[in-house]
Motif scaffolding. Structure first.
Motif, short mmCIF file in Angstrom:
data_model
loop_
_atom_site.label_atom_id
_atom_site.label_comp_id
_atom_site.label_asym_id
_atom_site.label_seq_id
_atom_site.Cartn_x
_atom_site.Cartn_y
_atom_site.Cartn_z
N ILE A 186 47.60 18.61 34.81
CA ILE A 186 46.77 19.64 35.46
C ILE A 186 45.64 20.03 34.53
CG2 ILE A 186 46.74 22.01 36.32
CD1 ILE A 186 49.55 21.54 37.37
N LEU A 187 45.94 20.17 33.26
CA LEU A 187 44.89 20.54 32.30
C LEU A 187 43.88 19.43 32.16
CD1 LEU A 187 46.90 22.33 29.48
CD2 LEU A 187 45.28 23.35 31.02
N GLY A 192 43.15 17.17 34.45
CA GLY A 192 42.40 17.14 35.72
C GLY A 192 41.38 18.28 35.78
N THR A 193 41.77 19.43 35.32
CA THR A 193 40.86 20.57 35.31
C THR A 193 39.71 20.30 34.35
OG1 THR A 193 42.74 22.04 35.69
CG2 THR A 193 40.70 23.06 34.98
N ILE A 201 37.29 17.85 36.00
CA ILE A 201 36.52 18.55 37.04
C ILE A 201 35.44 19.42 36.40
CG2 ILE A 201 36.66 20.32 38.85
CD1 ILE A 201 39.38 19.15 39.61
N MET A 202 35.79 20.06 35.29
CA MET A 202 34.81 20.91 34.60
C MET A 202 33.67 20.07 34.05
SD MET A 202 35.83 24.16 34.46
CE MET A 202 35.73 25.03 32.97
#
Length: 172
Positions: free
Chosen positions: A7-8, A10-11, A14-15
């Motif tokens: 999740i980190l 992926g985040t 995305i950022m």
């Protein structure tokens, strides 16, 4: 915990993608903003040029009107000067005529008055006598004026002059 890392990650991806897109849009916005500023500057310069041109035209019109008004005023001043000269000349001529008339009267013998003046004096004396006669009968100045066909002011003047004459005789 692996899911947390995923999740980190992926985040983070995305950022990065968002940052990349935002970075790309910022230069385009800057270019657009720069182009708009140049357009605004050009329009402002055109507006200032139009305004300057209008000012010059209005100044030219006002200057022409001022010159015309000045010319009209100078013409009127010249006309008035000529009129004053004419009036002074007429004044001097009439003063000379009056002086001549006075000197002619002084040269006339002061003997008997002309017949016309005798008739006028007799008519005045008769009128005054009639005014005092009607006054003794008890008529008011308004009624006396109506009977004699004279003005109220004339009747009042006759009475005033008679009173002054009586006072002058009493003082003597």
């Amino acid at each position: 915990m692996d899911q947390v890392y995923l999740i980190l990650i992926g985040t983070g991806i995305i950022m990065m993608l968002l940052a990349f897109f935002l970075q790309k849009k910022t230069p385009d916005d800057a270019v657009a903003l720069s182009t708009q500023r140049q357009t605004d500057k050009a329009e402002t310069e055109k507006s200032l040029q139009r305004l300057s041109k209008q000012f010059k035209q209005e100044i030219a019109l006002l200057s022409a009107e001022w010159q015309e008004t000045r010319a009209d005023l100078l013409y009127e001043i010249d006309f008035l000067k000529k009129k004053v000269e004419q009036l002074e000349q007429q004044w001097n001529e009439r003063a000379a005529q009056a002086q001549t008339a006075v000197s002619a009267e002084q040269k006339q013998p002061t003997g008997a008055l002309p017949a016309e003046e005798d008739v006028d004096m007799l008519a005045l004396r008769e009128r005054y006598r009639r005014v005092f006669e009607l006054s003794r009968e008890g008529l008011s100045p308004d009624e006396i004026a109506k009977r004699l066909g004279a003005g109220r002011g004339e009747i009042d003047l006759i009475f005033t002059l008679a009173q002054k004459n009586e006072r002058g005789l009493a003082d003597a």
